[in-house]
Structures are given as C-alpha cells and as structure tokens.
Scaffold this active site. Structure first.
Site, PDB file in Angstrom:
ATOM      1  N   THR A 152       0.830  -1.209   0.000  1.00  0.00           N
ATOM      2  CA  THR A 152       0.000   0.000   0.000  1.00  0.00           C
ATOM      3  C   THR A 152       0.863   1.256   0.000  1.00  0.00           C
ATOM      4  OG1 THR A 152      -1.786  -1.152   1.125  1.00  0.00           O
ATOM      5  CG2 THR A 152      -1.839   1.255   1.223  1.00  0.00           C
ATOM      6  N   CYS A 153       1.960   1.206   0.719  1.00  0.00           N
ATOM      7  CA  CYS A 153       2.858   2.372   0.801  1.00  0.00           C
ATOM      8  C   CYS A 153       3.450   2.712  -0.567  1.00  0.00           C
ATOM      9  CB  CYS A 153       3.971   2.100   1.804  1.00  0.00           C
ATOM     10  SG  CYS A 153       3.375   1.605   3.439  1.00  0.00           S
TER      11      CYS A 153
END
Length: 158
Positions: free
Chosen positions: A47-48
């Site tokens: 997600t980062c």
C-alpha cells in the site's frame, strides 16, 4: 497519542541527501514552516508503494501551492532504505525521513508492534503541522487507507 493543538516532541530524524547523511532536529525542521508529514508502516511495502507515497508525488505541486513548505514522509526504516525508496518512486519533492529506532514514532504514541513488519513500526497517518504545532491529525484505522491519502490532506489544506 499526540493530539491536534499539541507541539511535536523533540526528536532527530535522518535523511540521506546528495551531500551525505543529515540529522534533522524536529524543533528546527518544523520551525516557522507549514508541513505535511505522513507516515507509512514500511518502505517498499504494497500500500505504501502503490498508493500512499505515489499520491503525494502526484499531488506535491498542488499541496505546495496550498501553502505547504515541506512534504515529508517518515517511516521506521533506515535513511538508506528511505532514500532508495524515494528514488524508486520519483519522490523528488518529498523529504524522505528515517526514524530508524522508532523514537519519534513512539514519542508521538503512533507506534504499532507487528510481527509482519519485524517489530515496531509506525501506524499509517498524515498530519499538517504549523510552526511545530499539529493542526490536523488523520490516523488510519487498521487495514484502512483513506484518512492519510494525499487527496484527503489536500482537501483539508484548501
């Protein structure tokens, strides 16, 4: 946990720049500036890397046009990893800060202990800081990604 209206705690964060390793004292770094600071659980994580940092890269010009002096990403990683991740993401307008020992994250009360990331990491959040004082704090609920998105913070700045 730190709250809106509180002053950021004093801490040191590292940045690997072209000139070498820089240690930033938060009191000095955030003094007399409007800053968007967002935190991720780990560099190079799904997600980062796929959404969180890229959102700030894409909207950096608009965020700065809204009166922000610095956009900074912090993670409980070392400065070498943060620098490499920033390069891989074309994060030229983002200050990539390392909280290697998690002392800053812990002082904010925003740490989480997770075996999946190998120990203590930061919760996912974004904050707006005016002259060292938190004026907006958006902490994500577990497994969520909405409150700390670049789009959400940009809307709060307008």
């Amino acid at each position: 946990m730190i709250q809106t209206g509180q002053t950021l705690p004093t801490a040191n964060l590292s940045e690997l720049a072209e000139s070498g390793m820089i240690t930033h004292n938060t009191d000095e770094l955030f003094a007399n500036k409007r800053v968007v600071l967002f935190a991720v659980p780990g560099a190079f994580t799904p997600t980062c890397s796929e959404a969180h940092l890229p959102g700030y890269v894409v909207l950096a010009d608009e965020i700065k046009a809204a009166g922000v002096d610095i956009i900074a990403c912090v993670s409980v990683n070392d400065a070498f990893v943060m620098q490499a991740w920033g390069e891989a993401q074309n994060a030229n307008e983002i200050m990539m800060l390392a909280d290697g020992d998690a002392s800053f994250t812990k002082s904010l009360g925003l740490e989480m202990d997770t075996a999946a990331f190998g120990g203590v990491r930061s919760q996912r959040y974004a904050m707006i800081i005016d002259n060292g004082v938190v004026t907006q704090l958006n902490v994500e609920e577990a497994k969520q990604f909405e409150a700390s998105k670049a789009e959400t913070i940009l809307a709060a700045l307008k």
